[in-house]
Design an enzyme around this catalytic site. Structure first.
Site, PDB file in Angstrom:
ATOM      1  N   TYR A 442       2.309 -10.851 -12.796  1.00  0.00           N
ATOM      2  CA  TYR A 442       1.406 -11.637 -11.947  1.00  0.00           C
ATOM      3  C   TYR A 442       1.036 -10.921 -10.650  1.00  0.00           C
ATOM      4  O   TYR A 442       1.554  -9.868 -10.339  1.00  0.00           O
ATOM      5  CB  TYR A 442       1.930 -13.042 -11.693  1.00  0.00           C
ATOM      6  CG  TYR A 442       3.271 -13.243 -11.017  1.00  0.00           C
ATOM      7  CD1 TYR A 442       4.008 -12.223 -10.471  1.00  0.00           C
ATOM      8  CD2 TYR A 442       3.795 -14.539 -10.917  1.00  0.00           C
ATOM      9  CE1 TYR A 442       5.216 -12.456  -9.845  1.00  0.00           C
ATOM     10  CE2 TYR A 442       5.005 -14.790 -10.299  1.00  0.00           C
ATOM     11  CZ  TYR A 442       5.707 -13.746  -9.772  1.00  0.00           C
ATOM     12  OH  TYR A 442       6.907 -13.986  -9.157  1.00  0.00           O
ATOM     13  N   GLU A 443       0.062 -11.544  -9.951  1.00  0.00           N
ATOM     14  CA  GLU A 443      -0.572 -10.954  -8.757  1.00  0.00           C
ATOM     15  C   GLU A 443      -1.243  -9.623  -9.089  1.00  0.00           C
ATOM     16  O   GLU A 443      -1.239  -8.689  -8.294  1.00  0.00           O
ATOM     17  CB  GLU A 443       0.437 -10.781  -7.617  1.00  0.00           C
ATOM     18  CG  GLU A 443       1.180 -12.038  -7.241  1.00  0.00           C
ATOM     19  CD  GLU A 443       0.270 -13.240  -7.053  1.00  0.00           C
ATOM     20  OE1 GLU A 443      -0.912 -13.062  -6.720  1.00  0.00           O
ATOM     21  OE2 GLU A 443       0.746 -14.374  -7.269  1.00  0.00           O
ATOM     22  N   GLY A 444      -1.843  -9.551 -10.257  1.00  0.00           N
ATOM     23  CA  GLY A 444      -2.477  -8.315 -10.717  1.00  0.00           C
ATOM     24  C   GLY A 444      -1.465  -7.500 -11.494  1.00  0.00           C
ATOM     25  O   GLY A 444      -0.478  -7.025 -10.927  1.00  0.00           O
ATOM     26  N   GLN A 449      -2.956  -2.709 -10.740  1.00  0.00           N
ATOM     27  CA  GLN A 449      -2.557  -2.084  -9.481  1.00  0.00           C
ATOM     28  C   GLN A 449      -2.757  -0.569  -9.543  1.00  0.00           C
ATOM     29  O   GLN A 449      -3.180   0.060  -8.557  1.00  0.00           O
ATOM     30  CB  GLN A 449      -1.088  -2.396  -9.171  1.00  0.00           C
ATOM     31  CG  GLN A 449      -0.745  -3.861  -9.073  1.00  0.00           C
ATOM     32  CD  GLN A 449      -1.557  -4.590  -8.027  1.00  0.00           C
ATOM     33  OE1 GLN A 449      -1.818  -4.069  -6.949  1.00  0.00           O
ATOM     34  NE2 GLN A 449      -1.976  -5.801  -8.340  1.00  0.00           N
TER      35      GLN A 449
END
Length: 602
Positions: A442-444, A449
């Protein structure tokens, strides 16, 4: 049962002996009076809260999970979570690094960073509730209207209300340009939002009186793609002009995700059925505003993995010292016992030191990132603020992806130390593995990234920001290059720094010819960059340790730090050679594989 001891000694070493944060912060007017004693005292109390209040709830919270009442759409958190949160609020912890204008304590963000590492070690699932709230605070503090700040920030700062970020939709994960949630303008200046969001951490719970959702949606006339996304603040309960709570808003939890880990956190499917919200920032510029929260979350996720790495290491180390199995290959070590403790075996030490090195390198990186953020926000020199922001942008995808990849490796190694017992719930190790796995997603995702680092942060400006970090590396090399005792740390760092320029140029040139080359190289490229960063920080830590020894210190901590640095450079750092070879292998062996994957015609 697992155990946890806050790593205060190592935090103090990194803060005060490596980065000298008090001196670094004195130039920032809001932090001019902050001293080492204050920082240490706050972190000592924070460590007690983590170890004594939230850590005992980790295993039980995982076993119990969250419960949804489908009639009322209310979520009940595991037993003890709400009471622990009340203690958190009563202790003033939510306000630690928040703006005094909204009743915050105004301490440096670097202090909050260390506190949250301890919370993540103690109980990642619980920590996600207040952690997301801080991101919502930062977003509204940077982009909210004066009215939004007046209504929401004091309650987020006090912890009376919590916050979330609502991005993902069933058909739309990383590609936010595909999102469909609609926002219809109303005559009174508000908007009615309709749509569905999924994977919303802490989207519904019983720990706070209100939940402030930050929601991405489209206006009726919005252009397609990411250029047509706006950001809205949508509270669970509407907020009256005087700040009191009004009627229930039409945003509710339609279901809880059944997850591999972090069972104590409510991961929600959120339904917006004409929910009332107000616009944050400019129309169709919602991503720019939300990136404040997203970037904070990416650093926070890296911190989650460092926290899990630390607690897994502590438990594996304690077990390895106690568990008797076989004799040492070089002869019995515990002659008064029927077998030796497994810590005498070389490969057990390799597993333990892998986790230790990844925890200590990650801690140094995140503390440095937090210090950059403090400088970006408060340094009086505009150029320093600009440089700090650029370096932080460069390091953020590394902090998210490199640290979470390392964290998953580390917790798996720690589970392996336990042998068969690691696979059994009562020891707590398998929970660390399950919890750590989400951090890579999660969060990319970590591939996203990696693409962000290589494409946006490096190639997009022809490596200008990377060169700024390179100047820091070069300054350390020049400072310590003549110190014979530092050669084992400086020489490999200098070699990789030299290789990095040619390596980046080569990948960039190939990407100009075929953009898929960047996609093929991005993941190994990020790990090489991560090792460059780790090597720099391990060299700095080794330098600080050597100086302490030279000054007469006999504290074994410093020898331990040097031994960990030697292990890192000998055993972990060398993967850079393989990674560069992988990145240089090109895209053909990946994309010219239709027959192998059975995808002819796609």
């Amino acid at each position: 049962m697992p155990q946890y001891n806050p790593p205060l000694r190592d935090m103090q070493f990194v803060l005060h002996e490596v980065f000298r944060v008090v001196d670094a912060l004195k130039v920032c007017p809001p932090h001019a009076e902050v001293d080492a004693d204050t920082i240490n005292a706050v972190l000592e109390e924070g460590g007690k809260f983590a170890a004594e209040v939230t850590f005992p709830l980790n295993i039980t919270g995982d076993a119990e999970g969250c419960r949804l009442d489908k009639t009322t759409h209310e979520v009940t958190t595991p037993t003890g979570f709400k009471a622990a949160y009340e203690q958190y609020v009563t202790g003033g912890w939510p306000a630690l690094s928040c703006d005094p204008a909204y009743s915050g304590q105004g301490l440096p963000f670097v202090v909050n960073q260390c506190f949250y590492e301890m919370l993540n070690s103690a109980n990642q699932a619980w920590t996600m509730y207040p952690g997301l709230s801080h991101g919502a605070y930062e977003c509204l503090h940077a982009h909210g209207t004066e009215e939004q700040k007046r209504l929401y920030l004091p309650k987020l700062v006090s912890g009376e209300w919590t916050g979330t970020m609502c991005l993902t939709e069933p058909h739309c994960g990383t590609d936010l340009g595909l999102l469909r949630t609609k926002a219809e303008p109303q005559p009174d200046g508000t908007y009615k939002l309709t749509g569905q969001k999924i994977f919303i951490s802490a989207g519904e719970h019983d720990m706070a009186a209100n939940i402030v959702h930050l929601v991405l949606a489209r206006l009726p006339d919005a252009p397609a793609g990411t250029k047509g996304i706006s950001l809205f603040v949508v509270p669970k309960y509407k907020v009256n002009p005087d700040g009191s709570l009004g009627e229930r808003n039409a945003i509710y939890c339609g279901g809880l995700e059944h997850k591999m880990g972090i069972h104590g956190n409510a991961t929600c499917q959120m339904i917006l059925d004409g929910a009332v919200g107000t616009l944050v920032g400019q129309p169709n510029k919602g991503l720019q505003a939300m990136f404040v929260m997203m970037n904070a979350a990416r650093l926070g996720v890296g911190n989650q993995s460092v926290g899990l790495t630390e607690v897994a290491f502590q438990n594996a180390l304690a077990y390895a010292k106690d568990r008797l199995q076989m004799r040492s290959l070089s002869g019995p070590k515990a002659k008064d016992k029927p077998a030796d403790p497994i810590i005498v075996h070389p490969d057990v030490r390799r597993m333990l030191l892998t986790a230790k090195a990844y925890a200590e390198g990650g801690r140094a990186l995140l503390i440095y990132c937090a210090l950059l953020l403090d400088h970006e926000l408060h340094h009086p020199d505009e150029q320093v603020r600009k440089d700090s922001a650029e370096l932080l942008a460069l390091l953020t995808p590394i902090a998210k992806a490199f640290l979470t990849d390392n964290g998953f490796v580390a917790v798996n190694e720690c589970l392996q130390v336990f042998g068969g017992h690691g696979y059994i719930k009562e020891w707590g190790m398998e929970q660390f593995v399950r919890d750590a796995r989400i951090n890579m997603i999660y969060e990319g995702t970590n591939t996203v990234q990696s693409l962000d680092l290589l494409g946006r942060k490096v190639l997009a400006n022809n490596g200008a920001t990377l060169k700024k970090f390179g100047k820091l590396v070069q300054a350390l090399i020049e400072e310590e290059g003549v110190n014979e005792k530092m050669s084992e740390f400086i020489n490999p760092l200098a070699q990789l720094a030299e290789q990095m320029t040619k390596f980046t140029t080569e990948i960039g040139f190939k990407a100009l010819q075929n953009p898929d080359e960047a996609g093929a190289a991005a993941v190994p490229y990020l790990r090489v960059a991560g090792h460059l960063v780790f090597a720099y920080f391990f060299a700095r830590m080794a330098s600080a340790a050597l100086k302490a020894v030279a000054a007469g210190s006999t504290d074994p901590f410093y020898q331990g730090k040097l031994q960990t640095a030697r292990f890192y450079f000998a055993r972990l750092f060398p993967e850079t050679a393989t990674l560069m070879r992988q990145a240089r292998a090109g895209v053909a062996n990946l994309m010219q594989t239709d027959a192998a994957l059975g995808v002819e015609g796609i």
